[in-house]
Enzyme design. Structure first.
Site, PDB file in Angstrom:
ATOM      1  N   HIS A 132      37.295  40.226  40.726  1.00  0.00           N
ATOM      2  CA  HIS A 132      36.550  41.190  41.550  1.00  0.00           C
ATOM      3  C   HIS A 132      37.386  41.558  42.766  1.00  0.00           C
ATOM      4  O   HIS A 132      38.096  40.726  43.312  1.00  0.00           O
ATOM      5  CB  HIS A 132      35.221  40.579  42.014  1.00  0.00           C
ATOM      6  CG  HIS A 132      34.236  41.602  42.469  1.00  0.00           C
ATOM      7  ND1 HIS A 132      34.252  42.120  43.740  1.00  0.00           N
ATOM      8  CD2 HIS A 132      33.239  42.221  41.811  1.00  0.00           C
ATOM      9  CE1 HIS A 132      33.272  43.016  43.846  1.00  0.00           C
ATOM     10  NE2 HIS A 132      32.647  43.103  42.694  1.00  0.00           N
ATOM     11  N   ASP A 134      29.169  41.355  35.497  1.00  0.00           N
ATOM     12  CA  ASP A 134      29.150  41.847  34.108  1.00  0.00           C
ATOM     13  C   ASP A 134      29.348  40.749  33.082  1.00  0.00           C
ATOM     14  O   ASP A 134      29.209  40.994  31.881  1.00  0.00           O
ATOM     15  CB  ASP A 134      30.262  42.892  33.935  1.00  0.00           C
ATOM     16  CG  ASP A 134      29.979  44.132  34.773  1.00  0.00           C
ATOM     17  OD1 ASP A 134      30.778  44.447  35.663  1.00  0.00           O
ATOM     18  OD2 ASP A 134      28.911  44.746  34.557  1.00  0.00           O
TER      19      ASP A 134
HETATM   20  C1  SDX Z   1      32.173  45.733  38.895  1.00  0.00           C
HETATM   21  O1  SDX Z   1      33.553  46.857  43.522  1.00  0.00           O
HETATM   22  C2  SDX Z   1      32.416  46.367  43.114  1.00  0.00           C
HETATM   23  O2  SDX Z   1      31.588  45.903  43.885  1.00  0.00           O
HETATM   24  C3  SDX Z   1      32.199  46.469  41.609  1.00  0.00           C
HETATM   25  C4  SDX Z   1      30.919  45.822  41.058  1.00  0.00           C
HETATM   26  C5  SDX Z   1      29.669  46.507  41.587  1.00  0.00           C
HETATM   27  O3  SDX Z   1      28.622  45.851  41.649  1.00  0.00           O
HETATM   28  O4  SDX Z   1      29.750  47.749  41.823  1.00  0.00           O
HETATM   29  O5  SDX Z   1      30.871  44.445  41.427  1.00  0.00           O
HETATM   30  C6  SDX Z   1      30.860  45.928  39.531  1.00  0.00           C
HETATM   31  O6  SDX Z   1      32.898  46.668  38.716  1.00  0.00           O
HETATM   32  C7  SDX Z   1      32.620  44.330  38.559  1.00  0.00           C
HETATM   33  C8  SDX Z   1      34.057  44.297  37.957  1.00  0.00           C
HETATM   34  C9  SDX Z   1      33.929  44.643  36.456  1.00  0.00           C
HETATM   35  N1  SDX Z   1      35.302  44.737  35.852  1.00  0.00           N
HETATM   36  C10 SDX Z   1      35.796  43.817  35.055  1.00  0.00           C
HETATM   37  O7  SDX Z   1      35.227  42.753  34.797  1.00  0.00           O
HETATM   38  C11 SDX Z   1      37.152  44.174  34.435  1.00  0.00           C
HETATM   39  C12 SDX Z   1      38.090  42.965  34.505  1.00  0.00           C
HETATM   40  N2  SDX Z   1      38.432  42.707  35.937  1.00  0.00           N
HETATM   41  C13 SDX Z   1      39.688  43.249  36.414  1.00  0.00           C
HETATM   42  O8  SDX Z   1      40.041  44.496  35.842  1.00  0.00           O
HETATM   43  C14 SDX Z   1      39.839  43.148  37.937  1.00  0.00           C
HETATM   44  O9  SDX Z   1      39.495  41.868  38.286  1.00  0.00           O
HETATM   45  C15 SDX Z   1      39.094  44.116  38.837  1.00  0.00           C
HETATM   46  C16 SDX Z   1      39.373  45.515  38.482  1.00  0.00           C
HETATM   47  C17 SDX Z   1      37.631  43.858  38.792  1.00  0.00           C
HETATM   48  C18 SDX Z   1      39.574  43.863  40.266  1.00  0.00           C
HETATM   49  O10 SDX Z   1      40.904  44.126  40.272  1.00  0.00           O
HETATM   50  P1  SDX Z   1      41.767  44.099  41.618  1.00  0.00           P
HETATM   51  O11 SDX Z   1      40.956  43.722  42.808  1.00  0.00           O
HETATM   52  O12 SDX Z   1      42.529  45.376  41.690  1.00  0.00           O
HETATM   53  O13 SDX Z   1      42.660  42.877  41.387  1.00  0.00           O
HETATM   54  P2  SDX Z   1      44.099  42.968  40.816  1.00  0.00           P
HETATM   55  O14 SDX Z   1      44.113  43.867  39.617  1.00  0.00           O
HETATM   56  O15 SDX Z   1      45.004  43.283  41.949  1.00  0.00           O
HETATM   57  O16 SDX Z   1      44.296  41.479  40.292  1.00  0.00           O
HETATM   58  C19 SDX Z   1      44.886  40.488  41.109  1.00  0.00           C
HETATM   59  C20 SDX Z   1      45.575  39.561  40.122  1.00  0.00           C
HETATM   60  C21 SDX Z   1      46.567  40.282  39.203  1.00  0.00           C
HETATM   61  O17 SDX Z   1      47.540  39.356  38.787  1.00  0.00           O
HETATM   62  P3  SDX Z   1      48.965  39.267  39.633  1.00  0.00           P
HETATM   63  O18 SDX Z   1      49.516  40.686  39.670  1.00  0.00           O
HETATM   64  O19 SDX Z   1      48.585  38.737  40.997  1.00  0.00           O
HETATM   65  O20 SDX Z   1      49.815  38.313  38.839  1.00  0.00           O
HETATM   66  O21 SDX Z   1      44.593  38.984  39.241  1.00  0.00           O
HETATM   67  C22 SDX Z   1      44.854  39.410  37.901  1.00  0.00           C
HETATM   68  C23 SDX Z   1      45.743  40.622  37.991  1.00  0.00           C
HETATM   69  O22 SDX Z   1      46.516  40.757  36.822  1.00  0.00           O
HETATM   70  N3  SDX Z   1      43.558  39.716  37.302  1.00  0.00           N
HETATM   71  C24 SDX Z   1      43.192  39.380  36.069  1.00  0.00           C
HETATM   72  C25 SDX Z   1      41.876  39.824  35.919  1.00  0.00           C
HETATM   73  N4  SDX Z   1      41.479  40.415  37.049  1.00  0.00           N
HETATM   74  C26 SDX Z   1      42.523  40.355  37.901  1.00  0.00           C
HETATM   75  N5  SDX Z   1      43.850  38.739  35.085  1.00  0.00           N
HETATM   76  C27 SDX Z   1      43.176  38.565  33.920  1.00  0.00           C
HETATM   77  N6  SDX Z   1      41.894  38.956  33.705  1.00  0.00           N
HETATM   78  C28 SDX Z   1      41.233  39.597  34.685  1.00  0.00           C
HETATM   79  N7  SDX Z   1      39.970  39.979  34.481  1.00  0.00           N
END
Ligand code: SDX
Length: 428
Positions: free
Chosen positions: A306, A363
């Site tokens: 998140h 989710d």
């Molecule tokens: C919602 O904003 C809100 O409030 C949203 C929400 C709401 O109520 O409106 O809460 C609802 O959208 C919840 C999120 C639903 N999405 C998912 O579950 C999709 C999977 N999650 C990821 O795509 C991700 O965690 C995000 C998009 C939710 C957040 O991404 P960020 O903040 O941009 O984080 P990032 O991509 O910069 O990740 C930081 C690190 C990275 O690795 P490094 O580059 O540091 O090595 O964490 C890793 C990412 O690769 N990472 C994950 C991951 N999420 C982040 N690795 C594997 N699986 C994941 N799910």
């Protein structure tokens, strides 16, 4: 605003004192509104990760500690003690309703629950596999064609807000019934919000259909848990579109489109599709955790991570408990819940997820709960949209009440070609 300032010293010798803002929960911000005029510089923050776009009194999240409050009330208390319409009223109007206010609000929702009969023709125009989020976004935006007063000065916000909250539930149920080749079931004034939705979705499926109070309670809680979440992608989209003075229907239509993305509201569908894949792959949870950690693999653990929560999403905790309660009450056994719990355990003990503070988000378990209600996977994000609607409306109203309400127009850093002349095509 505080008396405090932040001094910015640029390497070209300029310095500027910028005001420091502090909110009621002691979040602090440097106000850079005067930066460009004073120095010619703008700030740059890809994805607005560190940028506040507004002040708000609606929702507060402490991501480090997994705290979520709406108008000061903890989400745990609202999910436990309120109806969805009470929570919606609180978000939009700032206080929990008195009994007369709640009655008037419910009556207004009942009055607006039907959609114009001509709108039913829209459904026949969509191909059979049309995603209900695309239908929902188009139908909501089209509501302004059936209720044009929204463009006049004397349109009333209260009527439009109630119309939206009442009609999205009907539009969602109608899109499901149409996709399933079943007759529409109309809303009933004697049913509460969640009961009405379940009734419109399923009551035509057999004489013995009964609205299950356990599922009504679970759906009510899930809708409350989705009701608002500060400046998430879709809520900021609603504020941005509304800032051009586009009407509330068009602004909400934009929010629905933003929510449909798999990184945002589409994740609940993505989680169940992921769990079904793991199930088909012999429940090999370790394999998928390894894939999620592999930078060369685009696979991510859906429902994990998140932008703001660097702790367990409090909503996920409540939904997980609701799954256990519903499955126990109704004697349901869905192997996907066991796979999800195993996946969560493995991930939360894995250094990769721990050091990145990746926890289950709202989710991760919600889709499993929707399955127990008989809701099809492609409707999961629609349920999220129904829940989030009061939050979108509340933020749109808060923006519109700002005497300084200005159109959003961010800046950029241009990295393209510098000025050049056009040469004739044969010389290119
Ligand atoms: C919602 O904003 C809100 O409030 C949203 C929400 C709401 O109520 O409106 O809460 C609802 O959208 C919840 C999120 C639903 N999405 C998912 O579950 C999709 C999977 N999650 C990821 O795509 C991700 O965690 C995000 C998009 C939710 C957040 O991404 P960020 O903040 O941009 O984080 P990032 O991509 O910069 O990740 C930081 C690190 C990275 O690795 P490094 O580059 O540091 O090595 O964490 C890793 C990412 O690769 N990472 C994950 C991951 N999420 C982040 N690795 C594997 N699986 C994941 N799910």
């Amino acid at each position: 605003m505080t008396e405090r300032t932040a001094k910015l010293t640029l390497d070209d010798g300029q310095t500027i004192d910028l005001p420091v803002l502090e909110g009621t929960e002691h979040e602090k911000a440097v106000d850079v509104s005067s930066l460009r005029k004073s120095t010619g510089y703008i700030t740059y923050d890809d994805g607005f990760v560190n940028t506040g776009c507004c002040t708000s009194t609606i929702t507060y999240i402490d991501g480090e500690n997994g705290i979520l409050r709406h108008r000061g009330y903890p989400i745990e208390d609202l999910a436990e003690s309120c109806t969805f319409t009470e929570a919606a009223y609180l978000l939009i109007y700032g206080e929990l309703p008195t009994r007369p206010e709640a009655r008037a609000f419910t009556d207004r929702l009942s009055e607006h629950s039907d959609i114009h009969e001509d709108m039913k023709h829209f459904f026949t125009g969509y191909p059979s596999g049309a995603h209900p989020m695309s239908i929902m976004s188009a139908m909501v935006t089209s509501l302004s064609t059936f209720h044009p007063t929204v463009r006049d000065e004397d349109w009333t916000f209260d009527e439009t807000a109630a119309r939206l909250i009442a009609k999205v539930r009907t539009i969602a149920a109608f899109s499901y019934r149409k996709a399933s080749g079943k007759p529409y079931i109309y809303p009933r004034a004697d049913l509460n919000y969640a009961s009405n939705f379940l009734n419109m979705m399923f009551s035509g499926d057999g004489e013995d259909y009964e609205i299950n109070p356990v599922l009504v309670r679970a759906l009510t809680r899930v809708l409350i848990l989705h009701a608002d979440h500060e400046q998430n992608c879709s809520t900021s989209a609603v504020r941005l579109v509304g800032s051009s003075r586009a009407n509330l229907y068009a602004s909400i239509g934009a929010g629905i489109s933003a929510l449909s993305g798999p990184l945002h509201g589409g994740a609940a569908q993505g989680v169940v599709e992921m769990l079904l894949k793991i199930q088909a792959d012999g429940n090999d949870v370790d394999k998928y955790v390894a894939m999620a950690k592999d930078k060369d693999d685009p696979f991510r653990l859906m429902g994990f991570g998140h932008r703001v929560y660097k702790n367990y999403d409090p909503r996920a905790k409540i939904i997980k408990g609701a799954c256990d309660q519903v499955f126990d009450d109704l004697q349901i056994n869905d192997p996907l819940l066991d796979i999800a719990k195993k996946l969560e355990k493995v991930a939360l003990e894995d250094e990769y997820f721990v050091e990145r503070s990746l926890y289950p988000n709202v989710d991760f378990y919600s889709g499993i709960l929707y399955r127990s209600m008989g809701i099809p996977v492609n409707m999961f994000t629609v349920i999220f949209a129904i829940g989030r609607l009061p939050g979108w409306i509340a933020h749109w109203r808060e923006s519109s009440q700002d005497p300084e309400w200005k159109i959003w127009r961010p800046r950029q850093i241009y990295n393209g070609a510098v000025a050049r002349k056009i040469v004739p095509m044969d010389e290119r």
